[in-house]
Design a protein around this motif. Structure first.
Motif, PDB file in Angstrom:
ATOM      1  N   HIS A 183      55.799 -47.126  64.859  1.00 51.95           N
ATOM      2  CA  HIS A 183      55.902 -47.079  66.313  1.00 51.95           C
ATOM      3  C   HIS A 183      54.926 -48.073  66.934  1.00 51.95           C
ATOM      4  O   HIS A 183      55.257 -48.811  67.854  1.00 51.95           O
ATOM      5  CB  HIS A 183      55.614 -45.650  66.796  1.00 51.95           C
ATOM      6  N   HIS A 184      53.717 -48.091  66.403  1.00 54.57           N
ATOM      7  CA  HIS A 184      52.670 -49.006  66.867  1.00 54.57           C
ATOM      8  C   HIS A 184      53.152 -50.462  66.785  1.00 54.57           C
ATOM      9  O   HIS A 184      52.975 -51.241  67.728  1.00 54.57           O
ATOM     10  CB  HIS A 184      51.432 -48.799  65.975  1.00 54.57           C
ATOM     11  N   ILE A 187      55.945 -50.957  69.431  1.00 54.80           N
ATOM     12  CA  ILE A 187      55.351 -51.025  70.771  1.00 54.80           C
ATOM     13  C   ILE A 187      54.772 -52.420  71.011  1.00 54.80           C
ATOM     14  O   ILE A 187      54.976 -53.024  72.065  1.00 54.80           O
ATOM     15  CB  ILE A 187      54.231 -49.963  70.943  1.00 54.80           C
ATOM     16  N   HIS A 188      54.056 -52.935  70.021  1.00 46.54           N
ATOM     17  CA  HIS A 188      53.437 -54.246  70.196  1.00 46.54           C
ATOM     18  C   HIS A 188      54.475 -55.344  70.364  1.00 46.54           C
ATOM     19  O   HIS A 188      54.296 -56.256  71.165  1.00 46.54           O
ATOM     20  CB  HIS A 188      52.510 -54.561  69.017  1.00 46.54           C
ATOM     21  N   LEU A 189      55.565 -55.240  69.617  1.00 44.71           N
ATOM     22  CA  LEU A 189      56.602 -56.268  69.747  1.00 44.71           C
ATOM     23  C   LEU A 189      57.337 -56.120  71.078  1.00 44.71           C
ATOM     24  O   LEU A 189      57.580 -57.100  71.774  1.00 44.71           O
ATOM     25  CB  LEU A 189      57.588 -56.173  68.574  1.00 44.71           C
ATOM     26  N   ALA A 190      57.654 -54.878  71.425  1.00 42.08           N
ATOM     27  CA  ALA A 190      58.457 -54.645  72.637  1.00 42.08           C
ATOM     28  C   ALA A 190      57.689 -54.990  73.904  1.00 42.08           C
ATOM     29  O   ALA A 190      58.272 -55.388  74.906  1.00 42.08           O
ATOM     30  CB  ALA A 190      58.919 -53.193  72.676  1.00 42.08           C
ATOM     31  N   THR A 191      56.381 -54.831  73.881  1.00 41.74           N
ATOM     32  CA  THR A 191      55.595 -55.106  75.088  1.00 41.74           C
ATOM     33  C   THR A 191      54.888 -56.458  74.967  1.00 41.74           C
ATOM     34  O   THR A 191      54.021 -56.778  75.763  1.00 41.74           O
ATOM     35  CB  THR A 191      54.538 -54.007  75.333  1.00 41.74           C
ATOM     36  N   THR A 193      55.224 -60.820  73.749  1.00 42.64           N
ATOM     37  CA  THR A 193      55.793 -62.038  74.330  1.00 42.64           C
ATOM     38  C   THR A 193      57.316 -61.926  74.346  1.00 42.64           C
ATOM     39  O   THR A 193      57.887 -61.099  73.624  1.00 42.64           O
ATOM     40  CB  THR A 193      55.418 -63.261  73.468  1.00 42.64           C
ATOM     41  N   GLN A 196      58.679 -62.083  70.866  1.00 41.71           N
ATOM     42  CA  GLN A 196      58.478 -60.843  70.095  1.00 41.71           C
ATOM     43  C   GLN A 196      59.495 -59.789  70.507  1.00 41.71           C
ATOM     44  O   GLN A 196      60.072 -59.077  69.683  1.00 41.71           O
ATOM     45  CB  GLN A 196      57.060 -60.306  70.325  1.00 41.71           C
ATOM     46  N   ARG A 197      59.684 -59.697  71.810  1.00 34.82           N
ATOM     47  CA  ARG A 197      60.615 -58.716  72.353  1.00 34.82           C
ATOM     48  C   ARG A 197      62.049 -58.972  71.877  1.00 34.82           C
ATOM     49  O   ARG A 197      62.773 -58.044  71.502  1.00 34.82           O
ATOM     50  CB  ARG A 197      60.531 -58.819  73.875  1.00 34.82           C
ATOM     51  N   LEU A 256      60.769 -48.162  75.989  1.00 40.12           N
ATOM     52  CA  LEU A 256      60.198 -49.495  75.799  1.00 40.12           C
ATOM     53  C   LEU A 256      61.095 -50.588  76.390  1.00 40.12           C
ATOM     54  O   LEU A 256      60.859 -51.781  76.189  1.00 40.12           O
ATOM     55  CB  LEU A 256      59.977 -49.754  74.307  1.00 40.12           C
TER      56      LEU A 256
END
Lengths: 328, 203, 251
Positions: A183-184, A187-191, A193, A196-197, A256
């Protein structure tokens, strides 16, 4: 990591009606009272055969399940991700070890199970026959595939066979790390650049359908499971686990700002059930029977590992070594 | 067929592997039962098995399979056939009901493990000196706490165990610091909240 | 306190641990035995974890953040010995490397317990147990396979003969060696090498393997000065493949 009901073919075992009725009644009464069955207890042939198959497939799913995420093990971005992914994939191998051990208590040696995996005789979870193209695929697996496995495993840990329950309890505790780690990452990818998103969204688009397959065919298509439910070999049906997972995780994906590639997906507030486009079960069957994008590669990797390790195992195997069924 | 994506396997010729598998004699190693002490004040508990060539290697394997989380203060390993297993009793009936207590001890130290509930692990109950596993149970009935019904007992000679030595216990020193294996290390809510707040602002 | 000398020491240690930890992690999921797969994976994590701690210490001494230092330098900026960057090969080589490197590692930390630099001494004290297990594990395997079948003995012997000149490269003295010794920061590579030889000789003499005459071997030096084999840069490219697409992003 393992989903539900992957097996279509009927199992070869003595019909429960042919078992000693007194022993069978005692066995069933024990389960009815909520007590666990231990390895040396009397058990119906069908119970033993079903459990071996189920636990063995679960174990294979762990060892093969180490491969898709393993694709990114040498490329994880940064120290924290690198350490976590190493530990996470290691856990999958560890879980295979625990599960093979549980199955061994029922009388099938580990090497025999691994031989059946390699020869294609024995199956594993379908989802691992799909490729992990990007780091985001690996994040999807850590979070959502493991989440699916946990739904299934938490249920099965309430099952009737002592050694399997104990292994699953341990596995579920360890997998809570996988879920949080995955999940971590998501979350980092979805929020992160836009790139990344985008990477994350594409991974969801790729993995959604295999994920819907993960829990197995709908209950109306599945082979008769009443006896298995009564004996607490299976605890929840395929549809029940799928519904639980949808209910727990779809909102978290949507939170997200990510989308899911199924425009029919919605929760029916009246029934409390999720509605979705029925996945292609023909594809599921095709992939299970060997015709998925990565089936050959996964087995080839496992075969290679077995072959390269053979000299090591031979060298440490004493001439007078004697294998007996482990205790618990 | 898709291209192999894992660089580790691109370096190998994986599709060349030929396995003789089922036709060759199974290279099945013996199994060892593993007992783990989580912390100094606790008691040893059965955690599972490892496949290994001997009890020392079993210890090396057990250390990472059964104590790579939280804490550990010791491990015992013993080859499976060296454990004498009592019959299982029905709930509320103790296996000791059928055992005659003996005040007469023997020369060989034995470790005794009890299972008190079906589905739970065997836990270390204590050590007795006896002449055989059967005798060890008789001595145990007199010497150990058997007030609760014991559903199953394991008995094994102490000399058959490999036990962690005092000086080796430092191998677990850094275990509590391996937080990257713990769920608690992965907190993402703050990032989600910030993301949602940002979205609310723009919409 | 000579900061440059300390950094020099920490860099070579950190780079060794990172690169070997990375190499050993390649075995995860394809080890020769499930139990060994798990044990080897843990030790790879220990190594990467140790390097992370050392890079954090370097960061406190003014160097860049660990993720940048570890993932974004070029091969010639690395101070690891060439030994650790060699491909994993078959399990015979990986085990021999584990034995030869981790023995040195154990004694290096053991010596650093007496370091005049307190944070280093504290770290060495803390990691000693972890390294003790690595050494126990390596010794156990070498004794087992070194007394196993003809095949295992032959394999280990070839791997040992091939590895020894590289292993001797671990003890390449860096340009700050004298300062490290004079200021009691570290007892020095020569002393470490002596203790290492004593241990590996003791273990190998309990097997059917033969330790090559070390006096006749010419060590593969250069790693401590940024000279590497053809294998390091591809390893680094692979390791940084994702992070390098956007080093400023939060992964």
């Amino acid at each position: 990591m393992y989903g539900g009901g992957n097996t279509f073919e009927k199992i070869k075992a003595k019909d429960p009606n042919e078992e000693d009725p007194i022993l069978l009644a005692e066995f069933e009464a024990r389960i009815e009272r909520g007590e666990k069955i231990e390895p040396t207890d009397w058990m119906p042939d069908l119970y033993r055969a079903q459990l071996i198959r189920m636990i063995e497939q679960h174990a294979h799913s762990e060892i093969i399940g180490a491969l898709p995420e393993g694709t990114w093990i040498t490329r994880a971005p940064g120290f924290k991700r690198k350490l976590a992914l190493m530990a996470k994939v290691q856990d999958e191998v560890g879980h295979a070890q625990l599960l093979y051990s549980a199955a061994e208590t029922l009388g099938k040696p580990r090497e025999a199970m691994i031989d059946d995996l390699i020869s294609g005789k024995s199956k594993y979870s379908n989802i691992f026959n799909y490729p992990a193209f990007t780091w985001a695929d690996s994040a999807f697996i850590s979070w959502l595939v493991d989440a699916g496995a946990i739904v299934n495993q938490v249920a099965n840990s309430r099952g009737s066979y002592g050694p399997y329950s104990r292994a699953l309890e341990r596995i579920c505790i360890e997998e809570s790390f996988h879920l949080k780690f995955g999940h971590h990452c998501v979350i980092h990818l979805a929020t992160g650049t836009p790139a990344q998103r985008k990477m994350m969204q594409e991974a969801i688009n790729r993995w959604w359908h295999p994920m819907m397959h993960f829990f197995g065919p709908p209950d109306k298509m599945s082979v008769h499971t009443d006896t298995l439910m009564k004996w607490k070999v299976k605890i929840l049906t395929n549809d029940e686990t799928r519904q639980q997972w949808l209910d727990m995780y779809v909102p978290k994906v949507w939170e997200l700002g990510l989308t899911i590639p199924d425009n029919k997906l919605r929760k029916n507030e009246e029934t409390g059930k999720w509605e979705y486009t029925e996945p292609d079960w023909e594809e599921f069957k095709r992939v299970i029977n060997g015709d998925g994008p990565c089936n050959k590669e996964r087995l080839a990797v496992r075969k290679t590992a077995e072959e390269r390790g053979r000299w090591v195992r031979k060298a440490i195997l004493a001439k007078d070594a004697h294998y007996v069924t482990p205790l618990a | 067929m898709e291209k192999v994506l894992d660089p580790r396997f691109q370096r190998l010729d994986i599709f060349k592997a030929q396995i003789n598998g089922p036709t060759e004699k199974l290279d099945q190693l013996p199994t060892f039962e593993v007992f783990v002490l989580l912390r100094e004040a606790g008691i040893y508990q059965h955690e599972g098995i490892v496949h290994a060539p001997d009890r020392e290697m079993a210890f090396l394997f057990a250390k990472e399979q059964f104590s790579r989380r939280q804490t550990c203060a010791g491990i015992w390993t013993i080859e499976t056939p060296n454990i004498f297993v009592s019959p299982y009793s029905e709930n509320k009936v103790s296996i000791y009901d059928a055992v005659q207590a003996s005040a007469e001890t023997g020369n060989e130290p034995y470790k005794i493990f009890h299972m008190l509930k079906r589905g739970k692990q065997h836990k270390y109950a204590g050590k007795v000196h006896a002449n055989s596993p059967e005798h060890a149970l008789q001595v145990a009935k007199a010497a150990l706490d058997v007030s609760k019904p014991v559903l199953n007992a394991w008995v094994a000679r102490e000399s058959d165990f490999f036990e962690t030595s005092e000086e080796d216990k430092e191998i677990w020193n850094t275990l509590p610091e391996k937080t990257f294996r713990e769920a608690i290390d992965y907190k993402g809510q703050a990032k989600i909240d910030a993301f949602l707040a940002e979205n609310n602002k723009t919409s | 306190m000579n900061i440059e000398a300390i950094k020099n020491l920490l860099y070579k240690m950190a780079d060794d641990q990172l690169i070997l930890g990375h190499r050993n992690s390649e075995w995860i999921g394809q080890g020769p035995l499930l139990e060994e797969d798990i044990a080897f994976a843990s030790m790879a994590q220990d190594k990467v974890g140790q390097s992370y701690t050392l890079y954090q210490m370097l960061n406190e001494l003014g160097e860049d953040e660990p993720d940048k230092v570890a993932f974004l330098r070029m091969a010639e900026q690395f101070h690891n010995s060439q030994f650790v960057e060699l491909p994993i090969g078959e399990y015979d080589f990986s085990l021999i490397r584990h034995f030869l490197f981790d023995t040195a590692d154990y004694y290096r930390f053991d010596m650093l317990i007496n370091s005049s630099i307190e944070p280093i001494s504290l770290l060495a004290r803390k990691l000693k147990g972890e390294c003790r297990y690595h050494s126990m594990h390596a010794d156990g395997w070498i004794k087992k396979l070194g007394n196993g079948t003809d095949e295992s003995i032959n394999r280990l012997q070839s791997a040992l003969s091939y590895a020894i000149p590289y292993a001797l490269g671990i003890f390449e003295e860096s340009k700050m060696e004298d300062t490290l010794i004079e200021e009691n920061i570290f007892g020095g590579e020569i002393l470490l090498r002596e203790r290492w030889i004593e241990h590996i000789d003791k273990v190998i003499s309990q097997t059917q393997l033969v330790l090559p005459d070390l006096a006749l071997e010419s060590p593969h030096f250069g790693g401590r000065y940024g000279i590497h084999t053809e294998h390091l840069q591809p390893l680094l490219n692979e390791m940084s493949e994702v992070i390098a697409t956007d080093p400023t992003a939060d992964w």
